[in-house]
Design a protein around this motif. Structure first.
Motif, short mmCIF file in Angstrom:
data_model
loop_
_atom_site.label_atom_id
_atom_site.label_comp_id
_atom_site.label_asym_id
_atom_site.label_seq_id
_atom_site.Cartn_x
_atom_site.Cartn_y
_atom_site.Cartn_z
N ILE A 30 -5.88 0.75 2.33
CA ILE A 30 -5.02 1.41 1.35
C ILE A 30 -5.34 2.90 1.33
N ALA A 31 -6.64 3.21 1.37
CA ALA A 31 -7.03 4.62 1.39
C ALA A 31 -6.42 5.33 2.60
N LEU A 32 -6.44 4.64 3.74
CA LEU A 32 -5.87 5.22 4.96
C LEU A 32 -4.37 5.46 4.78
N ALA A 33 -3.69 4.47 4.20
CA ALA A 33 -2.24 4.59 4.03
C ALA A 33 -1.89 5.71 3.06
N LEU A 34 -2.78 5.95 2.09
CA LEU A 34 -2.50 6.96 1.08
C LEU A 34 -3.01 8.34 1.47
N SER A 35 -3.62 8.45 2.65
CA SER A 35 -4.37 9.66 2.97
C SER A 35 -3.52 10.92 2.91
#
Lengths: 302, 325
Positions: free
Chosen positions: B171-176
């Motif tokens: 999720i962190a990657l997708a929201l980066s």
């Protein structure tokens, strides 16, 4: 479900921290740890190191001149004064020649693999990543080479090109390109369809970035290991070519060639005649077991 | 919904169709899906496996294998025409405007790089900031998705994290790059029930915090109720019923939706026999000409032989069934 709806973040953090308390050791530390527990790999690694070391520093270790013949000492026994491993059919010191011979044998064994890795690896990567017609063209071309047994192919190409170290390396390279291409292609196809490649694409990576960063890094490991396991085969094939007179030429010391020239003396002094074969055997066995051990140790997913 | 009409929708999809052309058969995975999604809205696509929900999601970013997939219709994301985009423009869109999370957090990370490296890589790629700045951002992101001791996790390899942790990192990657649209492809399916609810709550929280629109694909009615503003029920590559979550739950009009809700386990249903939908999902290579659900439908009648039109029961509640009128 409804009561636990608002786990506050602090509570959550404590729970999570307790769940995953494993300290990350880093990739190479893990690999080193695994190798340390694997005695066979350590021993083989040491043998390989010793052989490479003694070949590279042959002129410092060797006691005599590898080309200096002596009629009197022909086929001296192992342990004869001044000849720790005996002498060959021309009376040259065996130990010195085995040390120097390692240089050529290793060079002729390893360099075809390195070149084939560069060429075959690229071909396989392209074939696997692009797929479709390109894949078909490259892979069918490789199948043509596969139609011949590898020894026969190496002999045929060397024979056509003529004897010599360069030509032997060319022919061995051609022999090893198809299997490396095939392995690279199959690993690439596998990796290409994995989620993280799609995830990379979904976060905006272009094809080149994906090949360079994600595919290459995941393909390189297995292919590299496979290539090291081919080194043993390559050393044997290279010696075979020299044995047949298609590789190095006398008086150059090379294990395969030495085996050939000592062939007639097998009834006179079998121990000395067998020595180059013993060297080939140990070298190729050690390379093989070493690559096996590395394969196990370097797999991150295990 | 009561969203002001002035807001430009984040997604506008019109008559999107996807088919996969194979040697032996053509699979019609998606057959004319239209919808709009407002900023900050959560749409949940609900359906069985093979109903075309994941394909719809991937079609929005044109993430389909270009050789075999045929994509038609109109797709606009943030006012940009996705169908007309070059590969380069698409790559820029992915990750910046649109983020995506996957079902299997296990395989969605590249095993040979650290988690931190994969996040910073994306940030550097899209925003051209320095490694150090990207690292700080990644750290902040891990903190936001509630990963404990993020400093250490940045240096961890994917296999060193637990499933829930990995999904958080995903999720962190997708929201980066702070996308305005998040696509989630069954992000909780592969997780334990206890972790599932944590991830759902986190997603809901982050969605509000970032004001993102979310399209959430799932086959789990419970998950859909938990997270969605609006539900689209998908069957045979079509939306058969769409509407606000409350309305769909209280007053499902399509027999398939009714069956789906009836076959879900509720806490009150102990002792009661669960109703199952008879039969299995349709073969997407040979869809029936009319309503795709008709062969399994209790109420099927001769009129189901022709494709049912979309009927608007209210401005926001649409159903494709001739019985709904």
């Amino acid at each position: 479900m409804t009561t636990a709806r608002t786990l506050d973040s602090k509570q959550q953090a404590i729970v999570d921290a307790a769940q995953v308390a494993v300290q990350s050791r880093g990739y190479w530390a893990t690999v080193a740890g695994r190798i340390r527990d694997d005695k066979v790999t350590i021993v083989c690694g040491l043998v390989v190191l010793l052989i490479v070391f003694s070949a590279v520093f042959a002129d410092l270790i060797a006691l005599a001149d590898p080309y200096k013949a002596s009629m009197l000492k022909r086929l001296a026994e192992i342990g004869a004064p001044g000849y720790p491993l005996g002498a060959d059919e021309m009376g040259r010191d065996m130990m010195t020649r085995l040390l120097y011979g390692g240089r050529l044998s290793l060079f002729m064994g390893i360099s075809p693999i390195v070149i084939a890795l560069a060429i075959g690896g690229t071909l396989g990567l392209v074939a696997g990543f692009l797929g479709g017609r390109v894949n078909m063209l490259i892979m069918r071309l490789m199948d043509v080479f596969y139609a011949f047994p590898s020894v026969l192919l190496a002999v045929a190409i060397s024979g056509a090109l003529g004897a010599g170290i360069g030509n032997a390396i060319v022919s061995l390279t051609l022999v090893f390109i198809p299997p490396i291409t095939r392995v690279t292609e199959s690993v690439t196809t596998q990796v290409r369809s994995l989620d993280y490649v799609e995830a990379a694409r979904a976060s905006g990576a272009g094809s080149l970035t994906i090949i360079r960063v994600h595919v290459l890094s995941n393909v390189l490991g297995p292919v590299f290991i496979y290539a090291t396991s081919l080194i043993s085969v390559s050393i044997i094939l290279a010696s075979g070519l020299s044995f047949l007179g298609l590789g190095t030429e006398p008086p150059e010391p090379e294990w395969g060639l030495m085996l050939n020239t000592l062939r007639q003396s097998i009834y006179v002094n079998p121990w000395v005649a067998a020595l180059p074969g013993v060297m080939i055997f140990f070298t190729s066995l050690s390379f093989n077991l070493l690559s096996d051990g590395l394969r196990g140790a370097m797999d991150v997913r295990l | 919904m009561t969203a002001p009409a002035v807001a430009e929708p984040v997604v506008r999809a019109e008559d999107v169709a996807v088919s996969f052309v194979g040697r032996d058969a053509t699979v019609n995975a998606v057959n004319g899906v239209s919808f709009t999604l407002d900023p900050g809205e959560v749409l949940c696509i609900l359906g069985e496996s093979g109903s075309g929900k994941s394909v719809t999601l991937r079609a929005l970013m044109r993430l389909l294998p270009f050789r075999r997939a045929r994509l038609s219709g109109r797709i606009e994301i943030a006012g940009l025409d996705v169908m007309a985009m070059s590969d380069r423009a698409l790559a820029d869109l992915r990750g910046t405007e649109v983020g995506m999370i996957f079902q299997e957090p296990m395989v969605a990370f590249d095993p040979v790089y650290t988690v931190g490296r994969q996040i910073t890589e994306t940030i550097v790629r899209h925003e051209g900031v320095s490694q150090e700045q990207a690292r700080r951002r990644a750290l902040d992101l891990l903190d936001r998705v509630r990963i404990p001791s993020p400093e250490r996790r940045l240096r961890a390899y994917p296999h060193e994290l637990s499933g829930g942790m990995r999904q958080r990192a995903m999720i962190a990657l997708a929201l980066s790059c702070q996308p305005s649209l998040l696509l989630a492809d069954e992000p909780t399916t592969a997780l334990d029930a206890t972790v599932q609810i944590q991830i759902l709550l986190l997603l809901r929280e982050l969605q509000r915090e970032f004001g993102m629109a979310v399209i959430f694909v799932t086959h789990d009615v419970g998950v859909a109720v938990e997270i969605a503003d609006r539900i689209a029920v998908m069957y045979g590559g079509r939306f058969v019923e769409t509407g606000p979550v409350r309305e769909i739950m209280r007053n499902p009009r399509h027999p398939y939706t009714q069956g789906l809700l009836a076959s879900t386990v509720h806490s009150a249903s102990r002792g009661q026999t669960l109703e199952a939908i008879p039969g299995s999902p349709p073969d997407m290579t040979r869809l029936p000409p009319g309503c795709a659900f008709a062969p399994r439908c209790r109420f099927a009648e001769p009129g189901c032989e022709t494709p049912p039109a979309a009927i608007q029961l209210s401005p926001h509640h649409m159903v494709r069934c001739i019985r709904a009128t």
